[in-house]
Motif scaffolding. Structure first.
Motif, short mmCIF file in Angstrom:
data_model
loop_
_atom_site.label_atom_id
_atom_site.label_comp_id
_atom_site.label_asym_id
_atom_site.label_seq_id
_atom_site.Cartn_x
_atom_site.Cartn_y
_atom_site.Cartn_z
N ASP A 45 0.53 -1.20 -0.15
CA ASP A 45 0.05 -0.14 0.00
C ASP A 45 0.78 1.23 -0.13
O ASP A 45 0.60 2.51 -0.26
N LEU A 46 2.14 1.15 0.52
CA LEU A 46 2.99 2.34 0.21
C LEU A 46 3.52 2.53 -0.99
O LEU A 46 3.80 3.68 -1.66
N ARG A 47 3.73 1.45 -1.87
CA ARG A 47 4.22 1.37 -3.13
C ARG A 47 3.07 1.81 -4.22
O ARG A 47 3.51 2.54 -5.06
N ALA A 48 1.86 1.37 -3.97
CA ALA A 48 0.89 1.59 -4.85
C ALA A 48 0.64 3.24 -5.34
O ALA A 48 0.89 3.60 -6.61
N PRO A 49 0.50 4.03 -4.33
CA PRO A 49 0.36 5.35 -4.65
C PRO A 49 1.52 5.87 -5.39
O PRO A 49 1.48 6.71 -6.29
N LEU A 50 2.81 5.39 -4.70
CA LEU A 50 3.96 5.99 -5.30
C LEU A 50 4.24 5.53 -6.85
O LEU A 50 4.75 6.49 -7.72
N LEU A 60 -1.97 8.11 0.40
CA LEU A 60 -0.72 7.63 1.03
C LEU A 60 -0.48 8.38 2.49
O LEU A 60 -0.24 7.70 3.54
N ASP A 61 -1.00 9.40 2.64
CA ASP A 61 -0.87 10.22 3.84
C ASP A 61 -1.95 9.60 4.80
O ASP A 61 -1.48 9.27 6.15
N HIS A 62 -3.02 9.20 4.37
CA HIS A 62 -4.13 8.89 5.25
C HIS A 62 -3.83 7.20 5.64
O HIS A 62 -3.72 7.01 6.87
N PHE A 63 -2.92 6.56 4.71
CA PHE A 63 -2.42 5.14 4.96
C PHE A 63 -1.50 5.27 6.28
O PHE A 63 -1.62 4.76 7.08
N ILE A 64 -0.56 6.18 5.96
CA ILE A 64 0.49 6.45 6.92
C ILE A 64 0.17 6.88 8.37
O ILE A 64 0.65 6.35 9.28
N THR A 65 -0.91 7.67 8.27
CA THR A 65 -1.89 8.05 9.50
C THR A 65 -2.31 7.03 10.43
O THR A 65 -1.96 6.80 11.56
N ASP A 66 -2.89 5.94 9.56
CA ASP A 66 -3.67 4.85 10.12
C ASP A 66 -2.48 4.06 10.61
O ASP A 66 -2.67 3.33 11.76
N VAL A 67 -1.28 3.62 10.02
CA VAL A 67 -0.29 2.72 10.54
C VAL A 67 0.31 3.33 11.80
O VAL A 67 0.49 2.61 12.79
N LEU A 68 0.44 4.55 11.91
CA LEU A 68 1.09 5.31 12.87
C LEU A 68 0.12 5.31 13.96
O LEU A 68 0.31 5.13 15.28
N GLY A 93 -7.77 -0.32 4.95
CA GLY A 93 -8.31 -1.53 5.66
C GLY A 93 -7.82 -1.41 7.16
O GLY A 93 -7.85 -2.69 7.74
N LEU A 94 -7.42 -0.55 7.73
CA LEU A 94 -6.76 -0.66 9.12
C LEU A 94 -7.91 0.07 10.20
O LEU A 94 -8.01 -0.09 11.25
N GLY A 95 -9.05 0.71 9.71
CA GLY A 95 -9.72 1.72 10.30
C GLY A 95 -10.51 0.93 11.32
O GLY A 95 -10.46 1.26 12.69
N LEU A 96 -11.13 -0.16 11.04
CA LEU A 96 -11.96 -0.73 12.05
C LEU A 96 -11.40 -1.86 13.00
O LEU A 96 -11.45 -2.01 14.14
#
Length: 508
Positions: A296-301, A334-342, A466-469
């Motif tokens: 998921d990090l590579r896809a938007p990049l 990408l920013d939202h994904f990183i936010t969820d991971v953090l 896919g991390l929200g819930l």
């Protein structure tokens, strides 16, 4: 000594009784009588002595050796009380006085001091005696030092075993040669919920061994009874039916080359097994996490790099501003994904911090923070909070609402003109009951049990991490709460979250 003179003055020779030599008038040939007496007692394994006026007049070889003398003559003529331990001198003096008056003093334990100053334990019997026509005392002495030391060692061993048995946190059971319960310790009673009275004389197969493992229990007893030490990891059942994971150590108890019982130690590893299972789950999640994060990090990049390469192609007359909007979307994704991971990482590591929670302010701030999402301005919301003050972890509750509100906005039903979110919170002194409802697209029944899994996406509309819930569930667990979900496609989804009220306890 003054006491001995008093004893002698009170003796009436005509009233004394003799043991071994008659109290009647002795034969004129006294030396012959003494010789027979000496031959009789000289080699007995007991110390034999004759006391006259408190002095040793005769002592056999065993008595001399007992007192660390090379020969009896080394002690003959000495004051007998010199060899009596100070703690026993009054007792011995009174006994000798009574014996000289004709009483027989039964065996009693005393302490003597040998020539080498070693203190020994002895068992002494005293009898009236006539020596050279004078009242005397015959004493028979048995050295019981080793016997007492052995008894003391056995008592210490028994005490140590008893204390170990009773204070051990592990469950310990003693079975007899028939495999029936002879004793259990408090650790066993606590672990399995049975009292000793309930188990005494019963086979453990009838109580703590699950029906499905009865043959294992029988085989275990058989192995142990054949003098094999056994270690086995298995299941056992509490009185209330709860299954425990245990390690059993079985040891045979031997006496004269025979197994007279079984010593069983039970170690409860239930929590350890839970941790192991949790660790397996976490390892699986970690593997998935690494894979999904890298993807998921590579896809938007990759999308951004593709647009850049496309823009550099000779003869490309596309409007580059259109590329910018796509790049902006991918960067935000990408920013939202990183936010969820953090957020997920922070939830795992951050300690729970308890403070007063203002739900209305917190929910309002959540909508403000998510106002950038497309369609956020279309959402109609209704917030109802009632009850007493509530205390919990503000950051985790904010994360719960951020993900619920974000999902409700993203997965609103485009066919409805009135997307809405309804939040009802009822607080009492024990908990906050939170009901979060939306009228979005809903979730298919077969997907409901998976929606709290890491990286699971239940909708084709999903473009999130896919991390929200997953974060919602983990944050709720951290707060010792529970979350349940119901949903119907086309109608919407409802989450019910119960969180404990961790208000500080007031003391007077």
């Amino acid at each position: 000594m003054e006491k001995k003179e008093t004893i002698k003055s009170r003796i009436n020779p005509t009233t004394t009784k003799a043991v071994g030599i008659s109290p009647q008038k002795l034969p004129e040939d006294i030396s012959e009588n003494e010789q027979r007496y000496r031959e009789l007692v000289e080699h007995l394994p007991l110390g034999i002595a004759i006391l006259l006026d408190g002095k040793l007049m005769f002592l056999n070889i065993s008595g001399a050796l007992m007192m660390a003398a090379e020969k009896p003559d080394d002690l003959i003529g000495r004051d007998f009380m010199d060899f009596v331990h100070p703690d026993y001198q009054d007792i011995v003096s009174n006994r000798l006085l009574r014996v000289q008056h004709g009483e027989v003093a039964p065996a009693s334990e005393q302490k003597y001091i040998r020539l080498d100053r070693k203190v020994i334990d002895v068992e002494v019997s005293s009898y009236p005696f006539v020596y050279h026509n004078k009242p005397a005392v015959q004493i028979i002495v048995k050295d019981i030092t080793e016997q007492k030391e052995s008894r003391l060692a056995i008592k210490k061993s028994e005490t140590l075993f008893s204390q170990l048995f009773h204070v051990s946190p592990m469950a310990i059971a003693m079975l007899d040669s028939e495999g029936c319960v002879a004793q259990v310790n408090p650790g066993f009673e606590k672990m399995f919920g049975y009292t000793f009275e309930e188990l005494k004389g019963q086979e453990l197969n009838q109580t703590i061994v699950p029906d499905s493992l009865e043959s294992e229990g029988n085989d275990l007893n058989t192995l142990i009874s054949t003098q094999q030490v056994v270690r086995i990891e298995t299941k056992r059942k509490r009185k209330d039916g709860v299954m425990l994971s245990v390690i059993i150590y079985g040891l045979p108890v031997h006496f004269e080359d025979k197994t007279i019982g079984i010593f069983g130690v039970y170690v409860d590893i239930t929590e350890q097994k839970k941790v192991e299972e949790e660790l397996k789950v976490r390892n699986t999640e970690l593997d998935n996490f690494v894979y999904k994060v890298s993807h998921d990090l590579r896809a938007p990049l990759s999308s951004v790099l593709g647009l850049i390469n496309l823009a550099r192609l000779p003869g490309n007359d596309d409007n580059l501003k259109d590329y910018f909007s796509v790049i902006e979307k991918k960067v935000n994704q990408l920013d939202h994904f990183i936010t969820d991971v953090l957020s997920h990482s922070k939830n795992l590591k951050l300690d729970v911090i308890i403070e007063a929670i203002d739900f209305e302010e917190l929910i309002d701030q959540t909508f403000v923070d998510l106002s950038y999402l497309k369609g956020a301005e279309q959402i109609k919301r209704a917030i109802v909070v009632k009850g007493c003050e509530f205390f919990s972890d503000r950051w985790r509750i904010a994360e719960i609402f951020r993900n619920l509100v974000s999902n409700a906005i993203k997965y609103r039903d485009f066919n409805k003109f009135n997307p809405e979110i309804n939040v009802t919170i009822v607080i009492d002194e024990n908990q906050a009951a939170i009901t979060f409802k939306d009228n979005g697209i809903g979730i298919e029944l077969h997907n409901l049990e998976k929606i709290f899994n890491m990286f699971y996406r239940a909708s084709e509309q999903s473009d999130g991490s896919g991390l929200g819930l997953y974060i919602v569930k983990n944050a709720t667990d951290k707060l010792r709460g529970e979350v349940q979900v119901t949903s119907k496609p086309g109608e919407g989804t409802s989450f019910v979250i119960n969180l404990p009220n961790r208000a500080p306890v007031l003391t007077e």
